[in-house]
Design an enzyme around this catalytic site. Structure first.
Site, PDB file in Angstrom:
ATOM      1  N   ASP A  62       0.839  -1.203   0.000  1.00  0.00           N
ATOM      2  CA  ASP A  62       0.000   0.000   0.000  1.00  0.00           C
ATOM      3  C   ASP A  62       0.874   1.253   0.000  1.00  0.00           C
ATOM      4  OD1 ASP A  62      -2.280  -1.518   0.114  1.00  0.00           O
ATOM      5  OD2 ASP A  62      -2.605  -1.251   2.263  1.00  0.00           O
ATOM      6  N   ARG A  63       0.336   2.323  -0.531  1.00  0.00           N
ATOM      7  CA  ARG A  63       1.058   3.602  -0.579  1.00  0.00           C
ATOM      8  C   ARG A  63       1.653   3.977   0.776  1.00  0.00           C
ATOM      9  NH1 ARG A  63      -2.090   9.301  -0.878  1.00  0.00           N
ATOM     10  NH2 ARG A  63      -2.680   8.495   1.163  1.00  0.00           N
TER      11      ARG A  63
END
Length: 215
Positions: A62-63
């Site tokens: 995930d970012r």
């Protein structure tokens, strides 16, 4: 996400590189792959390919999650390791700081997950249509305000660790999606991919790669 995307301007942190694979320590706040639109073009795979033009994607973080990511430098390595992820042969270990004190000190969350369509990209627990998801956890230390935990996912569902910790009543600190109140008021998501174990595509030897949590 599009309006507030400000990825860190940090140099590429290479943990290991050989003729088949590349291991990188991804910073928090950087997309693994491009998003939709030119404003979301900056991402780890693009930065990696500046230095390693032949690099191929295998998996994502995930970012807001930092830590160990593996890239393939050959098609063979991409297939070989991709299959390991698919068959759950890789072993991933994360470190997180979560809200409150977790009791008991060890356990397993076994709750099926599915996308929350009305609130995408959020995920939710759904026993009817959710996909199987399991996470082992162990408290490293803690007090009344927060706990530091090691998380060992057995599956790789989207937002799995975030939702599973939330299901215990202990949101991951700094989580922009699931934490509320004081638990949300941190400068980053306190979730880091600390270790990845896999079979090397050249010969099948077991290897492990680590990156210490920056929090």
């Amino acid at each position: 996400m599009s309006s507030d995307y400000a990825p860190p301007d940090s140099p590429l942190d290479v943990i290991h590189a050989d003729h088949e694979i590349l291991i990188v320590n991804k910073p928090s706040g950087l997309l693994s792959v491009p998003g939709k639109g030119p404003h979301l073009a900056d991402c780890l795979i693009m930065r990696v390919q500046v230095a390693f033009p032949q690099a191929l994607l295998i998996h994502r973080l995930d970012r807001d999650t930092s830590g160990v990511m593996v890239f393939a430098l050959t098609r063979h390595a991409q297939r070989h390791i991709g299959l390991q992820f698919e068959k759950r042969m890789t072993k991933k270990t994360y470190v997180a700081r979560v809200w409150g004190m977790i009791e008991p000190k060890t356990g397993t969350v076994d709750l099926p997950l599915i996308v929350d369509w009305e609130n995408r990209p959020l995920q939710k627990v759904c026993h009817e249509t959710g996909k199987s998801a399991q996470t082992d956890w162990r408290v490293l230390r803690g007090d009344a305000t927060e706990s530091r935990v090691r998380l060992m996912p057995k599956t790789g569902r989207s937002h799995q660790l975030r939702v599973h910790m939330l299901s215990l009543g202990h949101a991951i600190l700094g989580d922009p999606f699931y934490a509320v109140g004081e638990a949300r008021e941190y400068d980053r998501l306190m979730l880091h991919s600390e270790e990845l174990r896999l079979r090397h595509p050249d010969g099948g030897e077991g290897v492990k790669f680590r990156a210490k949590a920056p929090f």
